[in-house]
Design a protein around this motif. Structure first.
Motif, PDB file in Angstrom:
ATOM      1  N   THR A 183       0.827  -1.213   0.000  1.00 46.65           N
ATOM      2  CA  THR A 183       0.000   0.000   0.000  1.00 46.65           C
ATOM      3  C   THR A 183       0.859   1.260   0.000  1.00 46.65           C
ATOM      4  N   ASP A 184       0.251   2.331  -0.548  1.00 47.49           N
ATOM      5  CA  ASP A 184       0.911   3.642  -0.499  1.00 47.49           C
ATOM      6  C   ASP A 184       0.251   4.516   0.562  1.00 47.49           C
ATOM      7  N   GLY A 185      -0.677   3.903   1.336  1.00 43.12           N
ATOM      8  CA  GLY A 185      -1.358   4.633   2.389  1.00 43.12           C
ATOM      9  C   GLY A 185      -2.771   5.039   2.004  1.00 43.12           C
ATOM     10  N   THR A 186      -3.052   4.978   0.689  1.00 44.35           N
ATOM     11  CA  THR A 186      -4.390   5.316   0.191  1.00 44.35           C
ATOM     12  C   THR A 186      -4.918   4.172  -0.674  1.00 44.35           C
ATOM     13  N   ASP A 187      -4.082   3.764  -1.617  1.00 43.15           N
ATOM     14  CA  ASP A 187      -4.447   2.667  -2.508  1.00 43.15           C
ATOM     15  C   ASP A 187      -3.581   1.462  -2.184  1.00 43.15           C
ATOM     16  N   TYR A 188      -3.936   0.336  -2.768  1.00 41.85           N
ATOM     17  CA  TYR A 188      -3.210  -0.893  -2.441  1.00 41.85           C
ATOM     18  C   TYR A 188      -3.288  -1.868  -3.608  1.00 41.85           C
ATOM     19  N   VAL A 189      -2.349  -2.779  -3.620  1.00 40.58           N
ATOM     20  CA  VAL A 189      -2.325  -3.859  -4.605  1.00 40.58           C
ATOM     21  C   VAL A 189      -2.352  -5.161  -3.814  1.00 40.58           C
ATOM     22  N   ILE A 190      -3.221  -6.081  -4.202  1.00 34.48           N
ATOM     23  CA  ILE A 190      -3.300  -7.360  -3.489  1.00 34.48           C
ATOM     24  C   ILE A 190      -2.376  -8.361  -4.174  1.00 34.48           C
ATOM     25  N   LEU A 191      -1.458  -8.920  -3.398  1.00 33.50           N
ATOM     26  CA  LEU A 191      -0.504  -9.912  -3.908  1.00 33.50           C
ATOM     27  C   LEU A 191      -1.149 -11.298  -3.830  1.00 33.50           C
ATOM     28  N   PRO A 192      -0.526 -12.317  -4.434  1.00 41.91           N
ATOM     29  CA  PRO A 192      -1.087 -13.666  -4.309  1.00 41.91           C
ATOM     30  C   PRO A 192      -1.184 -14.075  -2.835  1.00 41.91           C
ATOM     31  N   GLU A 193      -2.271 -14.787  -2.498  1.00 39.70           N
ATOM     32  CA  GLU A 193      -2.440 -15.261  -1.122  1.00 39.70           C
ATOM     33  C   GLU A 193      -1.648 -16.562  -0.934  1.00 39.70           C
ATOM     34  N   ALA A 194      -1.479 -16.962   0.326  1.00 41.73           N
ATOM     35  CA  ALA A 194      -0.717 -18.187   0.596  1.00 41.73           C
ATOM     36  C   ALA A 194      -1.218 -18.836   1.878  1.00 41.73           C
ATOM     37  N   LYS A 195      -0.854 -20.089   2.050  1.00 41.80           N
ATOM     38  CA  LYS A 195      -1.129 -20.763   3.320  1.00 41.80           C
ATOM     39  C   LYS A 195       0.204 -21.255   3.834  1.00 41.80           C
ATOM     40  N   ASP A 196       0.491 -21.020   5.101  1.00 46.11           N
ATOM     41  CA  ASP A 196       1.741 -21.556   5.636  1.00 46.11           C
ATOM     42  C   ASP A 196       1.450 -22.645   6.660  1.00 46.11           C
ATOM     43  N   TYR A 197       2.469 -23.405   6.958  1.00 49.35           N
ATOM     44  CA  TYR A 197       2.358 -24.558   7.856  1.00 49.35           C
ATOM     45  C   TYR A 197       3.259 -24.272   9.046  1.00 49.35           C
TER      46      TYR A 197
END
Ligand code: AMP
Ligand code: GLY
Length: 426
Positions: A205-219
């Motif tokens: 994010t730049d504080g106003t807008d944002y970009v969603i990255l690929p999601e993940a699951k961790d173990y």
């Protein structure tokens, strides 16, 4: 441009790998880095708390962007100190100031923030040592299992989950009165247990807008079948099958947008990554925690799936120009398996020679805890190497990761053999 990346784990190796691919990246320095990052740039033995030395280095090497991997410097206000240096006003810092870092450094702040902005999270109350008896009364109103969280940073160990009321009261007393986690447990958040499947969602994010990255699951647990103590993370996969369009729309509308808007409303500027640790409770997303950085080992599966130029994305974040940025993501599935030192997350030994690094194919080896000793790569931490592979299916990605995991050896090597199994055949 020339960049400096702070950190020394698998996350930082994966970030360095992606940064290096950008045509915009000229010189890359990593402080302190590890044996893996040394293959991509210059490792730097500089004390990041020596502000004068850092300032000199940034100016001397014409560094235009500094990316902070781990949370500790952010929570300690490192960005605030750097931004207060008049000679560094031209440098882009990717990471929040101390105020923004409170989303991770204080569980109580994070919970209150979510409450203020109507963001779904487990019901909770927080207590100081003087309120021990009130905390016990609150525990009585909850159904087991009981969830207790030290307010401050406790190196991933500050969360206790127990089905026994007796144990919960003992732990509560150890935290609040016995100061088990020092200052971090002067206050404790007691919260409702959420039943569901976890996933990690990341934005820049730049504080106003944002970009969603690929999601993940961790173990997180050390043992197969999610047993044994928590670790920093034993493996990860991306994407996560249930994070479909409908689920992610909820995540964005109920969680991401209100978080970014909330920061802005509260006058907290934020340039950097936010990691939303979420629980999918019967199709509804809840926030378990915020982190003010990328995840580790999630970054080791997220970066290989990112097609867009990370340096360009970070530059836009620093310039408040993320609006309408269209992120490009590779359709392949990524899986990573963490090779760890025997004994981890308890006691383990280091300095063991790592064999077979040249024998691997079709995968990325992201070094987590390695160093060069007389030109030889040796183990230097609990988590040693993340073996990350892309495949056309989850099955294939897992298979390639495991084929390669077998080829690498060091004394005491251990890894989980069931990463991603719970998500197969969906
Ligand atoms: P945290 O440090 O807040 O991420 O907590 C560590 C782990 O504890 C999480 O990754 C979850 O697996 C688990 N956890 C934390 N809070 C809850 C909750 N309210 N309900 C269920 N599990 C939780
Ligand atoms: N993998 C979880 C974390 O980075 O906190």
């Amino acid at each position: 441009m020339n960049l400096l990346l702070i950190g020394n784990g698998g996350r930082e190796h994966a970030l360095a790998w992606k940064i290096r691919q950008s045509p915009q990246c000229k010189k890359l320095f990593i402080a302190p880095g590890n044996a893996g990052t040394a293959l991509l740039g210059t490792n730097l033995a500089i004390d990041i708390d020596d502000i004068e030395a850092i300032e000199y280095f940034l100016i001397h090497e014409k560094i235009e962007m500094v990316v902070i991997g781990p949370e500790a410097p952010l929570a300690a206000g490192w960005i605030d100190k750097m931004q207060a240096q008049p000679n560094l006003s031209h440098v882009a810092f990717i990471g929040p100031t101390m105020a923004g870092a409170r989303l991770e450094s204080s569980k109580e702040f994070a919970k209150e923030f979510m409450k203020r902005h109507g963001i779904p999270t487990a019901a909770y109350k927080s207590f100081s040592s003087k309120q021990y008896l009130e905390a016990i009364d609150f525990l009585r109103t909850l159904k087991p299992p009981y969830v207790l969280k030290a307010d401050g940073l406790a190196a991933g160990k500050g969360v206790i989950i127990t089905p026994e009321f007796e144990t919960a009261t003992q732990e509560l007393s150890a935290m609040l009165i016995g100061q088990r986690f020092g200052k971090a447990s002067e206050r404790v958040v007691v919260e409702e247990f959420l039943q569901g499947i976890e996933l990690s969602v990341f934005v820049l994010t730049d504080g106003t807008d944002y970009v969603i990255l690929p999601e993940a699951k961790d173990y997180k647990r050390v043992g197969e079948g999610d047993t044994g103590p928590n670790t920093g993370g034993m493996g990860a996969v991306s994407p996560v099958y249930f994070a479909d369009g409908a689920f992610m729309t909820q995540v964005e509308q109920k969680i991401i947008k209100p978080t970014i808007d909330g920061l802005k409303k509260e006058g907290i500027p934020y340039v950097g990554f936010i990691f939303f640790g979420l629980m999918n409770v019967a199709g509804e997303p809840y926030v378990i925690e915020y982190n003010v950085r990328m995840g580790d080992p999630e970054t080791e599966v997220v970066m290989p799936r990112l097609k867009s130029d990370l340096v360009e994305m970070m530059q836009r974040a620093a310039q408040q120009k993320l609006k309408n940025f269209n992120i490009e993501i590779f359709p392949e599935t990524a899986a990573c398996v963490m090779l760890v030192s025997g004994g981890y997350p308890g006691d383990f030994t280091t300095g063991h020679k790592i064999f077979g690094l040249e024998e691997t194919h079709r995968c990325n080896l992201f070094h987590a805890g390695t160093r060069l000793k007389d030109g030889v790569t040796v183990t230097a931490g609990g988590r040693v190497i993340a073996v990350s592979a892309l495949g056309s299916s989850l099955n294939q990605a897992i298979e390639i990761a495991y084929q390669n995991a077998e080829k690498i050896n060091f004394q005491g090597k251990y890894y989980r053999r069931d990463i991603g199994n719970d998500l197969l055949n969906r």
